[in-house]
Design an enzyme around this catalytic site. Structure first.
Site, PDB file in Angstrom:
ATOM      1  N   ASP A  53       0.031   5.050   1.006  1.00  0.00           N
ATOM      2  CA  ASP A  53      -0.105   5.960   2.143  1.00  0.00           C
ATOM      3  C   ASP A  53      -0.081   5.197   3.459  1.00  0.00           C
ATOM      4  O   ASP A  53      -0.929   4.335   3.701  1.00  0.00           O
ATOM      5  CB  ASP A  53      -1.423   6.740   2.043  1.00  0.00           C
ATOM      6  N   ASP A  63      -1.560  -0.917   5.904  1.00  0.00           N
ATOM      7  CA  ASP A  63      -1.805  -0.383   7.252  1.00  0.00           C
ATOM      8  C   ASP A  63      -3.284  -0.132   7.513  1.00  0.00           C
ATOM      9  O   ASP A  63      -3.639   0.592   8.450  1.00  0.00           O
ATOM     10  CB  ASP A  63      -1.018   0.933   7.451  1.00  0.00           C
ATOM     11  N   ASP A  95       0.870  -1.166   0.000  1.00  0.00           N
ATOM     12  CA  ASP A  95       0.000   0.000   0.000  1.00  0.00           C
ATOM     13  C   ASP A  95       0.915   1.226   0.000  1.00  0.00           C
ATOM     14  O   ASP A  95       2.092   1.138   0.381  1.00  0.00           O
ATOM     15  CB  ASP A  95      -0.887  -0.033   1.249  1.00  0.00           C
TER      16      ASP A  95
END
Length: 223
Positions: free
Chosen positions: A18, A175, A16
């Protein structure tokens, strides 16, 4: 941190963007605070906005202006936020500590790596370019690159198809709960990035990730 019992040697790692690969919260928070200042509201400190950064415009508008989808002003403010963000995409964004070494180690081992994010393509590429990673990534899949975004598995499966690797031999690192759900739907091993934004009041242990990593360099032990 536990480990992953690979049936076959891993071939690739997908990240991922960000809150996992890069710390983009400063620029995202700056765009939100731009809207607050336009409304004569004081800027919010970054530590207040950081947990919401992975949720993009939706999460930051909720955290900073208490505006949610369905609100009469939501779409107008979402567009204003995206416009403000477009002017500060890589002002403060940087790789998380240790991530540069992880990427170099993956390349040294001959493992492919790429990015699968829900960030729109028009923002993803400038950020990757600003980080000096656009040409190094084997694949970059944005939120509008496929017909569905995460938590749908299609972005991850598309990334594997473009790399020519098997989902079962690819690790996805994220996250946010959506990242882990997407990996599970793609039957892909997953690692929760505990160094990331994680949302608010989240019990990462309940996401169902195969492993939880405290630091980017923990990933190398899984491979």
């Amino acid at each position: 941190m536990t480990t992953i019992a690979w049936a076959h040697p891993p071939e690739a790692v997908l990240f991922d963007l960000d809150g996992t690969l890069a710390d983009t919260a400063g620029d995202l928070g700056g765009a939100l605070n731009h809207l607050r200042l336009q409304r004569c509201l004081p800027a919010l400190p970054l530590d207040v906005l950081r947990p919401h950064a992975s949720a993009g415009a939706r999460g930051l508008l909720a955290a900073g202006l208490d505006i949610h989808p369905g609100h009469p002003e939501y779409e107008e403010l979402r567009q204003a936020f995206l416009s403000a963000y477009e002017h500060c995409l890589a002002d403060t964004t940087e790789l998380f500590a240790g991530m540069a070494e992880v990427l170099s180690a993956l390349e040294a081992r001959g493992l492919d790596w790429g990015v699968v994010t829900n960030k729109p393509h028009r923002f993803t590429l400038p950020v990757m370019r600003g980080l000096g990673l656009e040409a190094r990534a084997g694949v970059i899949i944005s939120g509008d690159s496929t017909a569905h975004a995460k938590p749908h598995p299609l972005p991850l499966l598309t990334a594997c198809e473009r790399l020519g690797v098997s989902p079962q031999r690819t690790l996805y690192v994220g996250d946010d709960l959506r990242d882990i759900q997407a990996a599970q739907a793609a039957e892909m091993p997953s690692a929760a990035a505990a160094w990331g934004y994680l949302g608010t009041a989240e019990d990462v242990g309940r996401w169902g990730a195969d492993v939880i990593c405290a630091h980017p360099q923990d990933l190398l032990a899984l491979l």
